[in-house]
Structure formats: structure tokens, C-alpha cells
Design a protein around this motif. Structure first.
Motif, PDB file in Angstrom:
ATOM      1  N   LEU A 160       0.842  -1.191   0.000  1.00 17.27           N
ATOM      2  CA  LEU A 160       0.000   0.000   0.000  1.00 17.27           C
ATOM      3  C   LEU A 160       0.876   1.239   0.000  1.00 17.27           C
TER       4      LEU A 160
ATOM      5  N   ALA B 118      -6.410  -4.919 -12.860  1.00 19.89           N
ATOM      6  CA  ALA B 118      -7.257  -4.330 -11.843  1.00 19.89           C
ATOM      7  C   ALA B 118      -8.567  -5.105 -11.777  1.00 19.89           C
TER       8      ALA B 118
ATOM      9  N   SER C 167      -3.731   6.491  -8.328  1.00 23.70           N
ATOM     10  CA  SER C 167      -4.739   5.525  -7.922  1.00 23.70           C
ATOM     11  C   SER C 167      -5.065   4.558  -9.056  1.00 23.70           C
TER      12      SER C 167
ATOM     13  N   THR D 119      -3.434   1.026  -9.235  1.00 24.99           N
ATOM     14  CA  THR D 119      -3.837  -0.055  -8.342  1.00 24.99           C
ATOM     15  C   THR D 119      -4.205  -1.290  -9.148  1.00 24.99           C
TER      16      THR D 119
ATOM     17  N   GLN E   3       0.122  -7.632  -5.131  1.00 20.83           N
ATOM     18  CA  GLN E   3      -0.862  -6.559  -5.086  1.00 20.83           C
ATOM     19  C   GLN E   3      -0.205  -5.211  -4.848  1.00 20.83           C
TER      20      GLN E   3
ATOM     21  N   THR F 270      -1.533  -1.337  -4.186  1.00 19.36           N
ATOM     22  CA  THR F 270      -2.685  -0.498  -3.912  1.00 19.36           C
ATOM     23  C   THR F 270      -2.212   0.924  -3.667  1.00 19.36           C
TER      24      THR F 270
ATOM     25  N   SER G 187      -3.417   4.620  -2.661  1.00 23.06           N
ATOM     26  CA  SER G 187      -4.498   5.374  -2.044  1.00 23.06           C
ATOM     27  C   SER G 187      -4.441   6.829  -2.474  1.00 23.06           C
TER      28      SER G 187
END
Length: 122
Positions: free
Chosen positions: A11, A39, A87, A90, A117, A119, A121
């Protein structure tokens, strides 16, 4: 085929950076390495490719100037350095490989990692 294992996902806030790694189990000198992403609810898309032996690179327009694909021969590992993350970046990122071919041809990759993964934000 070559066995590939991705790592380095996580993240991160928009504007940040992340480096993904792709460890290969065998010799990669004759391979073209690629990074793809998918995605949720979307098709898998090409991100970047590199000729291991020559270092030639090719990037999707959406990441050009922000992402860099590279390699470390001693570690038999390919990398994807991701800067200025958005974003829209992601996704699950996959490392891939094919024997020979052009870096500008985004098809015919037949070795795939399990995915990592990423991600971003807002």
C-alpha cells in the motif's frame, strides 16, 4: 518456461514510489521479461518489457516516464521501479517471460509469476 516469483507490492499513497521484484529460478539471458497488471473487473494489461541480454525496454504509454524496468544479473532478478504512483495504478502486478522475441510485442509470454498486489491510495 522459467519459474517467476514477484514481491514488493503493498500500500502506498498517490505520488509515492514502490519497487517490485521478480526472481527467476533459472537462466534468463535469452528471455524477454515483462510486467503486466490487472485491476478488478478489468483485462490484464501490458506495463513494460525488457530484453534481458540487451537491456532494450518498452513501456505502455500510461506508465512511460514514471516506471522503469531493469535487471540484476547477479541476483537473476528483474525489477519494476514505480514512481509518481496514481490511484489508477492499483492492480495485481504480474511478472512474465518469453524466450526471445521483440520487446515491442506484448503477446506470447508463457511464463508467469503469481502476482503481487499494489494499492495506491488517494
Amino acid at each position: 518456461q522459467v519459474q517467476l516469483v514477484e514481491s514488493g507490492g503493498g500500500l502506498v499513497q498517490a505520488g509515492g514510489s514502490l519497487r517490485l521484484s521478480c526472481a527467476a529460478s533459472g537462466r534468463t539471458f535469452s528471455f524477454v521479461m515483462g510486467w503486466f497488471r490487472q485491476a478488478p473487473g478489468k483485462e490484464r494489461e501490458f506495463v513494460a518489457a525488457m530484453s534481458w541480454s540487451r537491456g532494450s525496454t518498452y513501456y505502455a504509454a500510461s506508465v512511460k516516464g514514471r516506471f522503469t524496468i531493469s535487471r540484476d544479473d547477479a541476483k537473476n532478478t528483474a525489477y519494476l521501479q514505480m514512481n509518481s504512483l496514481k490511484s489508477e495504478d492499483t492492480a495485481v502486478y504480474y511478472c512474465a517471460a518469453k524466450r526471445g522475441g521483440s520487446v515491442t510485442s506484448t503477446v506470447d509470454f508463457d511464463s508467469w509469476g503469481q502476482g503481487t498486489q499494489v494499492t495506491v491510495s488517494s
